[in-house]
Design a protein around this motif. Structure first.
Motif, PDB file in Angstrom:
ATOM      1  N   HIS A   1      41.148  33.141  44.596  1.00 36.35           N
ATOM      2  CA  HIS A   1      41.594  31.795  44.251  1.00 36.35           C
ATOM      3  C   HIS A   1      42.298  31.142  45.433  1.00 36.35           C
ATOM      4  CE1 HIS A   1      44.057  28.976  41.419  1.00 36.35           C
ATOM      5  NE2 HIS A   1      42.991  28.375  41.898  1.00 36.35           N
ATOM      6  N   TYR A   2      43.136  31.894  46.125  1.00 36.84           N
ATOM      7  CA  TYR A   2      43.851  31.306  47.261  1.00 36.84           C
ATOM      8  C   TYR A   2      42.894  30.916  48.379  1.00 36.84           C
ATOM      9  CZ  TYR A   2      46.587  30.631  51.427  1.00 36.84           C
ATOM     10  OH  TYR A   2      47.105  30.074  52.576  1.00 36.84           O
ATOM     11  N   GLY A   3      42.011  31.825  48.776  1.00 39.87           N
ATOM     12  CA  GLY A   3      41.194  31.587  49.951  1.00 39.87           C
ATOM     13  C   GLY A   3      39.892  30.866  49.683  1.00 39.87           C
ATOM     14  N   PHE A   4      39.228  31.223  48.597  1.00 42.38           N
ATOM     15  CA  PHE A   4      37.878  30.731  48.346  1.00 42.38           C
ATOM     16  C   PHE A   4      37.851  29.469  47.503  1.00 42.38           C
ATOM     17  CE2 PHE A   4      34.902  33.870  49.923  1.00 42.38           C
ATOM     18  CZ  PHE A   4      33.665  33.267  49.772  1.00 42.38           C
ATOM     19  N   ALA A   5      38.599  29.466  46.415  1.00 40.29           N
ATOM     20  CA  ALA A   5      38.396  28.462  45.368  1.00 40.29           C
ATOM     21  C   ALA A   5      39.690  27.760  44.995  1.00 40.29           C
ATOM     22  CB  ALA A   5      37.774  29.126  44.138  1.00 40.29           C
ATOM     23  N   ASN A   6      40.469  27.390  45.994  1.00 42.02           N
ATOM     24  CA  ASN A   6      41.785  26.807  45.746  1.00 42.02           C
ATOM     25  C   ASN A   6      41.730  25.422  45.120  1.00 42.02           C
ATOM     26  OD1 ASN A   6      40.900  26.660  48.698  1.00 42.02           O
ATOM     27  ND2 ASN A   6      42.293  24.915  48.585  1.00 42.02           N
ATOM     28  N   THR A   7      40.577  24.767  45.129  1.00 41.36           N
ATOM     29  CA  THR A   7      40.471  23.458  44.484  1.00 41.36           C
ATOM     30  C   THR A   7      40.161  23.582  42.992  1.00 41.36           C
ATOM     31  OG1 THR A   7      38.132  23.280  45.058  1.00 41.36           O
ATOM     32  CG2 THR A   7      39.728  22.320  46.612  1.00 41.36           C
ATOM     33  N   LEU A   8      39.843  24.786  42.546  1.00 42.45           N
ATOM     34  CA  LEU A   8      39.590  25.021  41.126  1.00 42.45           C
ATOM     35  C   LEU A   8      40.874  25.443  40.426  1.00 42.45           C
ATOM     36  CD1 LEU A   8      36.262  27.098  41.266  1.00 42.45           C
ATOM     37  CD2 LEU A   8      36.540  24.603  41.213  1.00 42.45           C
ATOM     38  N   ASN A   9      40.930  25.275  39.123  1.00 48.88           N
ATOM     39  CA  ASN A   9      42.067  25.841  38.395  1.00 48.88           C
ATOM     40  C   ASN A   9      41.879  27.354  38.295  1.00 48.88           C
ATOM     41  OD1 ASN A   9      40.483  26.485  36.028  1.00 48.88           O
ATOM     42  ND2 ASN A   9      40.667  24.354  35.369  1.00 48.88           N
ATOM     43  N   ALA A  10      42.909  28.052  37.882  1.00 49.38           N
ATOM     44  CA  ALA A  10      42.882  29.513  37.892  1.00 49.38           C
ATOM     45  C   ALA A  10      41.764  30.067  37.016  1.00 49.38           C
ATOM     46  CB  ALA A  10      44.237  30.060  37.442  1.00 49.38           C
ATOM     47  N   ALA A  11      41.533  29.450  35.878  1.00 51.96           N
ATOM     48  CA  ALA A  11      40.511  29.952  34.958  1.00 51.96           C
ATOM     49  C   ALA A  11      39.110  29.798  35.548  1.00 51.96           C
ATOM     50  CB  ALA A  11      40.605  29.230  33.620  1.00 51.96           C
ATOM     51  N   ASP A  12      38.831  28.625  36.131  1.00 55.70           N
ATOM     52  CA  ASP A  12      37.507  28.402  36.723  1.00 55.70           C
ATOM     53  C   ASP A  12      37.304  29.276  37.956  1.00 55.70           C
ATOM     54  OD1 ASP A  12      36.872  26.582  34.771  1.00 55.70           O
ATOM     55  OD2 ASP A  12      37.375  24.821  35.984  1.00 55.70           O
ATOM     56  N   SER A  13      38.369  29.482  38.722  1.00 56.03           N
ATOM     57  CA  SER A  13      38.282  30.366  39.883  1.00 56.03           C
ATOM     58  C   SER A  13      37.989  31.794  39.442  1.00 56.03           C
ATOM     59  CB  SER A  13      39.581  30.312  40.690  1.00 56.03           C
ATOM     60  OG  SER A  13      39.545  31.228  41.764  1.00 56.03           O
ATOM     61  N   ARG A  14      38.654  32.226  38.383  1.00 59.18           N
ATOM     62  CA  ARG A  14      38.418  33.578  37.862  1.00 59.18           C
ATOM     63  C   ARG A  14      36.965  33.726  37.402  1.00 59.18           C
ATOM     64  NH1 ARG A  14      41.570  38.181  36.398  1.00 59.18           N
ATOM     65  NH2 ARG A  14      40.081  39.686  35.560  1.00 59.18           N
ATOM     66  N   GLN A  15      36.430  32.698  36.777  1.00 60.84           N
ATOM     67  CA  GLN A  15      35.046  32.740  36.320  1.00 60.84           C
ATOM     68  C   GLN A  15      34.085  32.849  37.510  1.00 60.84           C
ATOM     69  OE1 GLN A  15      33.630  29.186  34.253  1.00 60.84           O
ATOM     70  NE2 GLN A  15      32.401  30.458  32.890  1.00 60.84           N
ATOM     71  N   ALA A  16      34.370  32.105  38.585  1.00 60.66           N
ATOM     72  CA  ALA A  16      33.541  32.190  39.789  1.00 60.66           C
ATOM     73  C   ALA A  16      33.634  33.577  40.405  1.00 60.66           C
ATOM     74  CB  ALA A  16      33.966  31.127  40.801  1.00 60.66           C
ATOM     75  N   TRP A  17      34.834  34.140  40.447  1.00 59.48           N
ATOM     76  CA  TRP A  17      35.027  35.498  40.980  1.00 59.48           C
ATOM     77  C   TRP A  17      34.214  36.510  40.184  1.00 59.48           C
ATOM     78  CZ3 TRP A  17      37.292  39.870  38.716  1.00 59.48           C
ATOM     79  CH2 TRP A  17      37.620  40.922  39.590  1.00 59.48           C
ATOM     80  N   GLU A  18      34.258  36.392  38.875  1.00 63.94           N
ATOM     81  CA  GLU A  18      33.531  37.341  38.022  1.00 63.94           C
ATOM     82  C   GLU A  18      32.026  37.209  38.182  1.00 63.94           C
ATOM     83  OE1 GLU A  18      35.025  36.405  34.165  1.00 63.94           O
ATOM     84  OE2 GLU A  18      36.833  37.653  34.380  1.00 63.94           O
ATOM     85  N   ARG A  19      31.546  36.022  38.467  1.00 60.97           N
ATOM     86  CA  ARG A  19      30.105  35.801  38.557  1.00 60.97           C
ATOM     87  C   ARG A  19      29.548  36.139  39.941  1.00 60.97           C
ATOM     88  NH1 ARG A  19      25.602  33.819  36.575  1.00 60.97           N
ATOM     89  NH2 ARG A  19      24.292  32.331  37.687  1.00 60.97           N
ATOM     90  N   PHE A  20      30.300  35.854  41.005  1.00 56.35           N
ATOM     91  CA  PHE A  20      29.715  35.896  42.338  1.00 56.35           C
ATOM     92  C   PHE A  20      30.285  36.963  43.278  1.00 56.35           C
ATOM     93  CE2 PHE A  20      29.330  31.321  41.090  1.00 56.35           C
ATOM     94  CZ  PHE A  20      27.949  31.299  40.982  1.00 56.35           C
ATOM     95  N   HIS A  21      31.494  37.392  43.076  1.00 57.24           N
ATOM     96  CA  HIS A  21      32.186  38.215  44.063  1.00 57.24           C
ATOM     97  C   HIS A  21      31.656  39.636  44.130  1.00 57.24           C
ATOM     98  CE1 HIS A  21      35.366  41.204  45.018  1.00 57.24           C
ATOM     99  NE2 HIS A  21      35.614  40.371  46.012  1.00 57.24           N
ATOM    100  N   ILE A  22      31.498  40.141  45.371  1.00 59.31           N
ATOM    101  CA  ILE A  22      31.254  41.559  45.628  1.00 59.31           C
ATOM    102  C   ILE A  22      32.165  41.993  46.771  1.00 59.31           C
ATOM    103  CG2 ILE A  22      28.828  41.499  44.894  1.00 59.31           C
ATOM    104  CD1 ILE A  22      28.116  41.627  47.938  1.00 59.31           C
ATOM    105  N   PRO A  23      32.463  43.296  46.893  1.00 61.75           N
ATOM    106  CA  PRO A  23      33.170  43.772  48.081  1.00 61.75           C
ATOM    107  C   PRO A  23      32.327  43.478  49.325  1.00 61.75           C
ATOM    108  CG  PRO A  23      33.216  45.421  46.358  1.00 61.75           C
ATOM    109  CD  PRO A  23      32.246  44.372  45.910  1.00 61.75           C
ATOM    110  N   ALA A  24      33.002  43.202  50.426  1.00 63.18           N
ATOM    111  CA  ALA A  24      32.311  42.796  51.651  1.00 63.18           C
ATOM    112  C   ALA A  24      32.631  43.742  52.799  1.00 63.18           C
ATOM    113  CB  ALA A  24      32.723  41.376  52.030  1.00 63.18           C
ATOM    114  N   PRO A  25      31.709  43.885  53.745  1.00 65.79           N
ATOM    115  CA  PRO A  25      32.006  44.703  54.920  1.00 65.79           C
ATOM    116  C   PRO A  25      33.119  44.071  55.746  1.00 65.79           C
ATOM    117  CG  PRO A  25      29.964  43.486  55.252  1.00 65.79           C
ATOM    118  CD  PRO A  25      30.364  43.278  53.823  1.00 65.79           C
ATOM    119  N   GLY A  26      34.041  44.901  56.211  1.00 66.06           N
ATOM    120  CA  GLY A  26      35.152  44.384  56.991  1.00 66.06           C
ATOM    121  C   GLY A  26      34.811  44.089  58.437  1.00 66.06           C
ATOM    122  N   ARG A  27      33.756  44.722  58.945  1.00 66.13           N
ATOM    123  CA  ARG A  27      33.466  44.626  60.375  1.00 66.13           C
ATOM    124  C   ARG A  27      33.273  43.197  60.887  1.00 66.13           C
ATOM    125  NH1 ARG A  27      28.240  47.142  63.364  1.00 66.13           N
ATOM    126  NH2 ARG A  27      28.903  46.812  65.539  1.00 66.13           N
TER     127      ARG A  27
END
Length: 265
Positions: free
Chosen positions: A147-173
């Motif tokens: 929510h802070y970095g990716f979707a700060n223009t959304l409210n917390a609920a909508d950001s959480r929904q986006a996280w649940e739908r799209f987010h995966i762990p990412a390579p750090g390199r």
């Protein structure tokens, strides 16, 4: 030049091709063949990737760029390339290699030569950069970090929904490669800033982006100033790093396509 009939969409960190679904459908309706390949190791069902993201461990910018280059070279004619975040960095690497008919980088991670380091960028990257061991690991974001970095223009609920739908762990390199690029003469994020025959490039900034604030995108645009190739900048006010998925994405998608069509006419 034959006008391109294919668009290649390149996602960034913490995302999969699923994040492009709306764009893919919109561009297909406009008559284009649209390809949205996953990064190596992120193919298949998103739940499978979430359960075991280890195939992404140690994946870097060069390996990802090579992956897309192989795909692009199999096409009959150069495509339009559109990338988001580190996907936007990959687009610039591919253009520097002489690929693509036109390229668009949405909220692109910094290429080598960009020197700014905004506080919000540091905070957004800390989940990865705080531990050097993460260079070879995959690292996820909590809903709060997303929510802070990716979707700060959304409210917390909508950001959480986006996280649940799209987010995966990412390579750090890739984050380590970008963070230390200016100390590495052979950095993976290095591009030919003066290449005269590079395809046109559009750099797109979200006015409220915290991961890649507009100042970073404007500086990247400035770094290309010595190239005679077309390099343009546009900023969408009030848009976050989730620019391709937040409400109003249609305006951005249409602007991108209209620009690319004009450049390749």
């Amino acid at each position: 030049m034959n006008r391109p009939d294919t668009i290649v969409l390149i996602h960034g960190l913490w995302m999969t091709p699923l994040s492009w679904q709306n764009w893919l459908e919109r561009y297909e309706k406009a008559g284009y063949t649209v390809l949205a390949p996953a990064w190596p190791g992120a193919e298949g069902d998103i739940e499978d990737v979430r359960r075991d993201p280890s195939k992404l461990n140690g994946l870097g910018v060069t390996e990802v760029a090579d992956h897309y280059e192989r795909l692009i070279r199999q096409l009959d004619r150069p495509p339009i390339l559109v990338g988001h975040s580190f996907g936007g960095t990959i687009v610039q690497v591919l253009l520097s290699r002489g690929l693509g008919a036109a390229g668009v980088a949405l909220d692109p991670a910094p290429i080598k030569g960009v020197l700014r380091l905004p506080v919000s960028s540091i905070r957004s990257s800390l989940p990865v950069l705080k531990n050097p061991a993460n260079r070879g690991r995959t690292v996820g974001l909590t809903p709060e970090q997303f929510h802070y970095g990716f979707a700060n223009t959304l409210n917390a609920a909508d950001s959480r929904q986006a996280w649940e739908r799209f987010h995966i762990p990412a390579p750090g390199r890739p984050l380590f490669q970008a963070a230390f690029a200016n100390f590495n003469p052979n950095a993976a994020t290095k591009v030919d800033l003066r290449k005269p025959d590079r395809a046109p490039l559009l750099l797109v900034a979200g006015g409220s982006d915290r991961i890649v604030p507009p100042s970073l995108v404007r500086e990247a645009h400035h770094r290309y100033r010595r190239s005679p190739a077309v390099t343009e900048y546009v900023e969408f006010a009030g848009r976050s790093h989730f620019i391709a998925g937040e409400p109003g994405w249609e305006e951005v998608a249409d602007h991108v396509l209209d620009w690319a069509v004009r450049q390749t006419a």
